[in-house]
Scaffold this motif. Sequence first.
Motif, PDB file in Angstrom:
ATOM      1  N   GLU A 396     -11.923 -24.794   7.811  1.00 41.88           N
ATOM      2  CA  GLU A 396     -10.556 -25.036   7.351  1.00 41.88           C
ATOM      3  C   GLU A 396      -9.779 -23.747   7.111  1.00 41.88           C
ATOM      4  O   GLU A 396      -8.699 -23.779   6.525  1.00 41.88           O
ATOM      5  CB  GLU A 396     -10.592 -25.867   6.050  1.00 41.88           C
ATOM      6  N   CYS A 397     -10.296 -22.602   7.544  1.00 40.86           N
ATOM      7  CA  CYS A 397      -9.626 -21.329   7.244  1.00 40.86           C
ATOM      8  C   CYS A 397      -8.712 -20.917   8.387  1.00 40.86           C
ATOM      9  O   CYS A 397      -8.820 -21.407   9.518  1.00 40.86           O
ATOM     10  CB  CYS A 397     -10.642 -20.236   6.946  1.00 40.86           C
ATOM     11  N   THR A 398      -7.788 -20.001   8.076  1.00 42.15           N
ATOM     12  CA  THR A 398      -6.931 -19.393   9.082  1.00 42.15           C
ATOM     13  C   THR A 398      -7.040 -17.884   8.976  1.00 42.15           C
ATOM     14  O   THR A 398      -7.424 -17.338   7.933  1.00 42.15           O
ATOM     15  CB  THR A 398      -5.462 -19.807   8.901  1.00 42.15           C
ATOM     16  N   PHE A 399      -6.687 -17.193  10.063  1.00 37.69           N
ATOM     17  CA  PHE A 399      -6.656 -15.735  10.097  1.00 37.69           C
ATOM     18  C   PHE A 399      -5.288 -15.291  10.617  1.00 37.69           C
ATOM     19  O   PHE A 399      -4.525 -16.092  11.166  1.00 37.69           O
ATOM     20  CB  PHE A 399      -7.755 -15.183  11.011  1.00 37.69           C
ATOM     21  N   ASN A 400      -5.024 -13.996  10.469  1.00 44.70           N
ATOM     22  CA  ASN A 400      -3.809 -13.434  11.045  1.00 44.70           C
ATOM     23  C   ASN A 400      -4.142 -12.071  11.631  1.00 44.70           C
ATOM     24  O   ASN A 400      -4.359 -11.105  10.892  1.00 44.70           O
ATOM     25  CB  ASN A 400      -2.706 -13.294   9.994  1.00 44.70           C
ATOM     26  N   VAL A 401      -4.228 -12.016  12.944  1.00 50.61           N
ATOM     27  CA  VAL A 401      -4.523 -10.773  13.661  1.00 50.61           C
ATOM     28  C   VAL A 401      -3.649 -10.713  14.895  1.00 50.61           C
ATOM     29  O   VAL A 401      -3.099 -11.720  15.340  1.00 50.61           O
ATOM     30  CB  VAL A 401      -6.016 -10.681  14.055  1.00 50.61           C
ATOM     31  N   GLN A 402      -3.480  -9.517  15.451  1.00 51.05           N
ATOM     32  CA  GLN A 402      -2.701  -9.374  16.666  1.00 51.05           C
ATOM     33  C   GLN A 402      -3.413 -10.073  17.823  1.00 51.05           C
ATOM     34  O   GLN A 402      -4.633 -10.014  17.929  1.00 51.05           O
ATOM     35  CB  GLN A 402      -2.491  -7.900  16.981  1.00 51.05           C
ATOM     36  N   SER A 403      -2.629 -10.698  18.707  1.00 53.45           N
ATOM     37  CA  SER A 403      -3.274 -11.519  19.729  1.00 53.45           C
ATOM     38  C   SER A 403      -2.682 -11.393  21.119  1.00 53.45           C
ATOM     39  O   SER A 403      -3.222 -11.964  22.047  1.00 53.45           O
ATOM     40  CB  SER A 403      -3.222 -13.000  19.325  1.00 53.45           C
ATOM     41  N   GLY A 404      -1.581 -10.667  21.318  1.00 53.39           N
ATOM     42  CA  GLY A 404      -1.032 -10.519  22.647  1.00 53.39           C
ATOM     43  C   GLY A 404      -1.804  -9.511  23.468  1.00 53.39           C
ATOM     44  O   GLY A 404      -2.719  -8.837  22.981  1.00 53.39           O
ATOM     45  N   PHE A 405      -1.399  -9.377  24.730  1.00 51.97           N
ATOM     46  CA  PHE A 405      -2.107  -8.426  25.586  1.00 51.97           C
ATOM     47  C   PHE A 405      -1.965  -6.999  25.074  1.00 51.97           C
ATOM     48  O   PHE A 405      -2.824  -6.159  25.291  1.00 51.97           O
ATOM     49  CB  PHE A 405      -1.593  -8.511  27.029  1.00 51.97           C
ATOM     50  N   ASP A 406      -0.845  -6.714  24.384  1.00 46.04           N
ATOM     51  CA  ASP A 406      -0.627  -5.371  23.864  1.00 46.04           C
ATOM     52  C   ASP A 406      -1.129  -5.215  22.434  1.00 46.04           C
ATOM     53  O   ASP A 406      -0.747  -4.287  21.734  1.00 46.04           O
ATOM     54  CB  ASP A 406       0.856  -4.992  23.960  1.00 46.04           C
ATOM     55  N   ALA A 407      -1.996  -6.097  21.988  1.00 45.48           N
ATOM     56  CA  ALA A 407      -2.598  -5.974  20.657  1.00 45.48           C
ATOM     57  C   ALA A 407      -3.498  -4.747  20.602  1.00 45.48           C
ATOM     58  O   ALA A 407      -3.916  -4.203  21.623  1.00 45.48           O
ATOM     59  CB  ALA A 407      -3.406  -7.231  20.332  1.00 45.48           C
ATOM     60  N   VAL A 408      -3.800  -4.302  19.381  1.00 44.62           N
ATOM     61  CA  VAL A 408      -4.785  -3.252  19.179  1.00 44.62           C
ATOM     62  C   VAL A 408      -6.042  -3.885  18.584  1.00 44.62           C
ATOM     63  O   VAL A 408      -5.976  -4.921  17.920  1.00 44.62           O
ATOM     64  CB  VAL A 408      -4.252  -2.137  18.258  1.00 44.62           C
ATOM     65  N   PRO A 409      -7.216  -3.301  18.802  1.00 47.52           N
ATOM     66  CA  PRO A 409      -8.453  -3.902  18.286  1.00 47.52           C
ATOM     67  C   PRO A 409      -8.457  -4.001  16.758  1.00 47.52           C
ATOM     68  O   PRO A 409      -8.206  -3.036  16.056  1.00 47.52           O
ATOM     69  CB  PRO A 409      -9.536  -2.948  18.794  1.00 47.52           C
ATOM     70  N   GLN A 410      -8.737  -5.186  16.279  1.00 46.95           N
ATOM     71  CA  GLN A 410      -8.847  -5.498  14.852  1.00 46.95           C
ATOM     72  C   GLN A 410      -9.965  -6.522  14.692  1.00 46.95           C
ATOM     73  O   GLN A 410     -10.818  -6.654  15.558  1.00 46.95           O
ATOM     74  CB  GLN A 410      -7.531  -6.107  14.335  1.00 46.95           C
ATOM     75  N   PHE A 411      -9.993  -7.202  13.536  1.00 50.60           N
ATOM     76  CA  PHE A 411     -10.744  -8.459  13.391  1.00 50.60           C
ATOM     77  C   PHE A 411     -12.240  -8.282  13.647  1.00 50.60           C
ATOM     78  O   PHE A 411     -12.890  -9.156  14.186  1.00 50.60           O
ATOM     79  CB  PHE A 411     -10.159  -9.477  14.366  1.00 50.60           C
ATOM     80  N   ARG A 412     -12.778  -7.121  13.224  1.00 50.47           N
ATOM     81  CA  ARG A 412     -14.188  -6.876  13.525  1.00 50.47           C
ATOM     82  C   ARG A 412     -15.084  -7.461  12.443  1.00 50.47           C
ATOM     83  O   ARG A 412     -14.666  -7.671  11.303  1.00 50.47           O
ATOM     84  CB  ARG A 412     -14.417  -5.385  13.711  1.00 50.47           C
ATOM     85  N   LEU A 413     -16.321  -7.698  12.822  1.00 51.92           N
ATOM     86  CA  LEU A 413     -17.294  -8.374  11.985  1.00 51.92           C
ATOM     87  C   LEU A 413     -18.405  -7.431  11.561  1.00 51.92           C
ATOM     88  O   LEU A 413     -18.679  -6.436  12.235  1.00 51.92           O
ATOM     89  CB  LEU A 413     -17.913  -9.555  12.736  1.00 51.92           C
ATOM     90  N   ALA A 414     -19.065  -7.768  10.462  1.00 51.23           N
ATOM     91  CA  ALA A 414     -20.279  -7.072  10.030  1.00 51.23           C
ATOM     92  C   ALA A 414     -21.181  -8.097   9.368  1.00 51.23           C
ATOM     93  O   ALA A 414     -20.701  -9.017   8.685  1.00 51.23           O
ATOM     94  CB  ALA A 414     -19.948  -5.933   9.064  1.00 51.23           C
ATOM     95  N   PHE A 415     -22.492  -7.948   9.565  1.00 50.66           N
ATOM     96  CA  PHE A 415     -23.448  -8.905   9.002  1.00 50.66           C
ATOM     97  C   PHE A 415     -24.394  -8.192   8.061  1.00 50.66           C
ATOM     98  O   PHE A 415     -24.983  -7.165   8.400  1.00 50.66           O
ATOM     99  CB  PHE A 415     -24.233  -9.584  10.121  1.00 50.66           C
ATOM    100  N   ASP A 416     -24.523  -8.736   6.843  1.00 51.69           N
ATOM    101  CA  ASP A 416     -25.487  -8.243   5.852  1.00 51.69           C
ATOM    102  C   ASP A 416     -26.734  -9.109   5.960  1.00 51.69           C
ATOM    103  O   ASP A 416     -26.761 -10.251   5.485  1.00 51.69           O
ATOM    104  CB  ASP A 416     -24.878  -8.332   4.451  1.00 51.69           C
ATOM    105  N   ASP A 417     -27.777  -8.569   6.614  1.00 48.52           N
ATOM    106  CA  ASP A 417     -28.962  -9.386   6.877  1.00 48.52           C
ATOM    107  C   ASP A 417     -29.797  -9.620   5.633  1.00 48.52           C
ATOM    108  O   ASP A 417     -30.616 -10.552   5.606  1.00 48.52           O
ATOM    109  CB  ASP A 417     -29.806  -8.774   7.999  1.00 48.52           C
ATOM    110  N   LEU A 418     -29.638  -8.816   4.582  1.00 49.14           N
ATOM    111  CA  LEU A 418     -30.379  -9.040   3.341  1.00 49.14           C
ATOM    112  C   LEU A 418     -29.772 -10.167   2.517  1.00 49.14           C
ATOM    113  O   LEU A 418     -30.495 -10.913   1.843  1.00 49.14           O
ATOM    114  CB  LEU A 418     -30.419  -7.758   2.507  1.00 49.14           C
TER     115      LEU A 418
END
Length: 557
Positions: A396-418
């Motif tokens: 049920e969540c929403t995000f807001n990141v750039q999405s056109g072809f001229d977007a810059v890289p954002q929205f990266r993930l990280a996982f805490d395995d512990l």
Amino acid sequence: MSRTRLSVAGIAAMLGAMLTGCTRAPSDAAPARNLNSAPEQPDDAAARGQVLFEGQRCINCHGVDGRGSSLFPGAPIIVGRRAADIRRQLIEPCDPMADVTSCHPLKLPDLSDMQLADLEAYLASLADSGEQPNPGPPCDDAPGHICTIAGNGIAGNRPGQGILAREQFLFWPQNVSVDPQGRLIIVDWNNYTIRRLEPEGCRDVVDADGNPAGRDCPLRNIAGSGLLGDSCSTPEAPVLADQSVLNHPVGVLYDDLGNIILWAWHNWKVKYIELDAAGNPGRIFCLFGNCRGFSGDGQPVGFNWDGMDGPARFNLPSSCVRDNEGNFYISDQGNLRIRRVLPDANDDDSSGEALVLSHQDNIVETFAGGLPDAVGNPRRTLPDYSDSGDGGPVSECTFNVQSGFDAVPQFRLAFDDLRNQLYVADSENGRIRVIDLNVDPPIITTFAGGGDDVVADGVSATEARLFRPADVDVVPDGSGDILITDSFNHCVRLVDYETRTIRTLAGMCGPDTGGYSGDGAPATAAQLYEPGGAALAPDGTLYLADTLNHRVRRVNP
């Protein structure tokens, strides 16, 4: 001609130019010369290339020095480009499905191999002329001091292996990481390469005045040849990673066996590189995804060996992580959602071709985000954040990141395995959010950002005001601390997991602080310019991709 430093608007314009191309000069411009009829040609290849560059009006878009011009400030910088890349741009037919950047508006099919070589020589000569590199002072060992360890402030590329890191030109490096052997990995985004800083072959260097300038080590390209394209090994046609072609790689992840998972922004794919015990690259495979778009939920995610038109499609994949259960999570930035690739009984996680083939039939689904708006497009979070879904299930969540072809890289993930938690940089919402995978359904909350305090040292992380944070990383010491690349505040920050307080590690934090300064002094007094990614090594050394400064910088522990 002086170089114009580009902001994110410049990046957007540059990528827009790569899609739509620059136009020729206005109609009153002199007509282009016939390629093969110049009455006199210089003996020197670079000089001949300059005549061709100017005669074909390349300067209208790319500037007299190949670094862009006032008429078209977003034109691609082409210093150091090679003949094969020029051929793809100017001679080969435009195939937007295979490679959108081949759609240059001006095709010159009559260019000869010699003329291509002359243009390559001229563009290579620009790498050693014009604006002088400024790698900054040599690194010292003082705690908390910052220095440049790769790049020198000039956008471009010196082709080849083994070039000393501060003599090599970088072009908007997007990310950094540390490999299992402790070597620095640089994602050189606009040079289409993954570079590694080698511990062998280092030597003492001097500056332009002959003074000692410290010790530099060479770079090795471990993925990407520097040319733009899309390489995928097949069982019948292997491709070595360091001879492959990429289209704007954004980051890498090392799996448990030391092999590389790589995500390539304009290849629309997640790729896989097999490495030997010493970390040297073997074949590169296309693991997940096909061409640009959104499709495939509930279907196999694997690359279509017979062509690009497979069922699963991503739009600007900006990162990929894997959890303790074998699920892959892909930040599908252009589709404003996180996709999940489910494990199955056929998975072979040994390495190489067996791994890739065994994951072809894994099923992909939307894990978070992607709720439709009134017309069916992915819905962005409202400005007041009221529909974010914080405190509720990820479905049920929403995000807001750039999405056109001229977007810059954002929205990266990280996982805490512990702790079994997934972090996401919800960039345009100015927040780092955390998804608790220990409950079913997983719950999403804000971990950092959303406040009004720009400087924010020592305060609660949710009181901090983040500005388009592009990247988030889990510190590898088991503490659970979180590293944030606060890109448009031009700084790198750390959140203490236990106290949930935030402090600055590098840069001065503020939307007006961008620039380059501070090498050889405390990192918190230095200027950064829209850093794209950062990583903390196990010994506490901070590495950061100082993107618009075309440098990678180090902060001593």
